[in-house]
Design a protein around this motif. Structure first.
Motif, mmCIF file in Angstrom:
data_model
loop_
_atom_site.group_PDB
_atom_site.id
_atom_site.type_symbol
_atom_site.label_atom_id
_atom_site.label_comp_id
_atom_site.label_asym_id
_atom_site.label_seq_id
_atom_site.Cartn_x
_atom_site.Cartn_y
_atom_site.Cartn_z
ATOM 1 N N ALA A 16 6.564 4.107 2.858
ATOM 2 C CA ALA A 16 6.306 5.504 2.055
ATOM 3 C C ALA A 16 6.856 6.572 3.132
ATOM 4 C CB ALA A 16 4.770 5.580 2.314
ATOM 5 N N GLU A 27 -0.316 14.331 4.495
ATOM 6 C CA GLU A 27 0.405 14.177 3.173
ATOM 7 C C GLU A 27 0.748 12.578 3.191
ATOM 8 O OE1 GLU A 27 2.445 18.588 2.947
ATOM 9 O OE2 GLU A 27 3.794 16.862 3.704
ATOM 10 N N TYR A 29 -0.643 10.186 4.485
ATOM 11 C CA TYR A 29 -1.938 9.387 4.427
ATOM 12 C C TYR A 29 -2.405 9.295 2.934
ATOM 13 C CZ TYR A 29 -6.971 8.409 4.084
ATOM 14 O OH TYR A 29 -8.159 8.129 3.706
ATOM 15 N N GLU A 30 -2.230 10.583 2.145
ATOM 16 C CA GLU A 30 -2.660 10.451 0.789
ATOM 17 C C GLU A 30 -1.602 9.807 -0.069
ATOM 18 O OE1 GLU A 30 -5.310 11.931 -0.533
ATOM 19 O OE2 GLU A 30 -5.890 12.605 1.517
ATOM 20 N N GLU A 31 -0.287 9.714 0.232
ATOM 21 C CA GLU A 31 0.668 9.037 -0.663
ATOM 22 C C GLU A 31 0.497 7.265 -0.373
ATOM 23 O OE1 GLU A 31 3.338 7.907 -2.964
ATOM 24 O OE2 GLU A 31 2.909 9.724 -2.663
ATOM 25 N N ARG A 33 -2.288 5.831 0.431
ATOM 26 C CA ARG A 33 -3.877 5.683 0.120
ATOM 27 C C ARG A 33 -3.590 5.226 -1.353
ATOM 28 N NH1 ARG A 33 -8.403 9.446 0.541
ATOM 29 N NH2 ARG A 33 -8.777 9.200 -1.711
ATOM 30 N N ARG A 34 -2.767 5.997 -2.067
ATOM 31 C CA ARG A 34 -2.696 5.551 -3.618
ATOM 32 C C ARG A 34 -2.343 3.977 -3.802
ATOM 33 N NH1 ARG A 34 0.938 10.692 -4.260
ATOM 34 N NH2 ARG A 34 -0.684 12.201 -4.319
ATOM 35 N N SER A 35 -1.575 3.343 -2.849
ATOM 36 C CA SER A 35 -1.000 2.018 -3.165
ATOM 37 C C SER A 35 -2.063 0.927 -2.334
ATOM 38 C CB SER A 35 0.490 1.708 -2.961
ATOM 39 O OG SER A 35 0.824 2.137 -1.572
ATOM 40 N N ASN A 36 -2.592 1.691 -1.259
ATOM 41 C CA ASN A 36 -3.258 0.765 -0.204
ATOM 42 C C ASN A 36 -4.641 1.699 0.006
ATOM 43 O OD1 ASN A 36 -4.522 -0.548 1.779
ATOM 44 N ND2 ASN A 36 -2.372 -0.737 2.671
ATOM 45 N N PRO A 37 -5.655 1.734 -1.003
ATOM 46 C CA PRO A 37 -6.882 2.585 -0.791
ATOM 47 C C PRO A 37 -7.938 2.178 0.326
ATOM 48 C CG PRO A 37 -7.024 1.107 -2.897
ATOM 49 C CD PRO A 37 -5.751 0.948 -2.168
ATOM 50 N N ARG A 41 -7.427 6.609 7.404
ATOM 51 C CA ARG A 41 -6.587 7.880 7.846
ATOM 52 C C ARG A 41 -6.120 7.727 9.273
ATOM 53 N NH1 ARG A 41 -6.548 13.140 6.217
ATOM 54 N NH2 ARG A 41 -6.170 14.821 7.753
#
Length: 130
Positions: A16, A27, A29-31, A33-37, A41
């Motif tokens: 990522a 930023e 982390y948010e990216e 988390r989209r593919s690995n919820p 953090r």
């Protein structure tokens, strides 16, 4: 000893980061988390810190910005827009004497950064229109 799960998380975080443009840890982390919820953090922040400490990525402490991370570790400078926060890699110009200095003013140099602060082309154009 590293576990397979930890290795997979590190791979995802590094992947990522390589696709991102100088993100902050939040930023990224948010990216991720989209593919690995299920990734935490704390894991992203800890792994980024480890990557930076190990020289796998660069930690950027830019003026007026949260710490950012750069997957490009080759010597280069950065331009930082003080209005929108955009960060751009700069490979033009010869910064090698500064970036590769071994000693300066009696100091043993461990690292060096060249940072230009100003307005990016988009913000500069908006300034002219106002």
């Amino acid at each position: 000893m590293e576990t397979k799960r930890n290795t997979e998380q590190k791979r995802v975080i590094l992947g990522a980061l390589m696709q991102a443009d100088h993100p902050t840890a939040s930023e990224l982390y948010e990216e991720v988390r989209r593919s690995n919820p299920h990734i935490s953090r704390a894991t992203v922040f800890r792994v980024l810190g480890q990557f930076a400490d190990d020289g796998i990525v660069r930690r950027l402490n830019l003026l007026g910005s949260d710490t950012r991370f750069d997957a490009r570790t080759a010597p280069h400078a950065h331009c930082h827009c003080v209005r929108c926060g955009k960060v751009t890699d700069v490979f033009e110009g010869d910064f090698s004497p500064v970036l590769s200095a071994k000693s300066v003013a009696g100091y043993e140099v461990l690292s060096a950064e060249v940072e230009f602060n100003g307005l990016c082309p988009q913000c500069s154009e908006k300034k002219m229109l106002n």
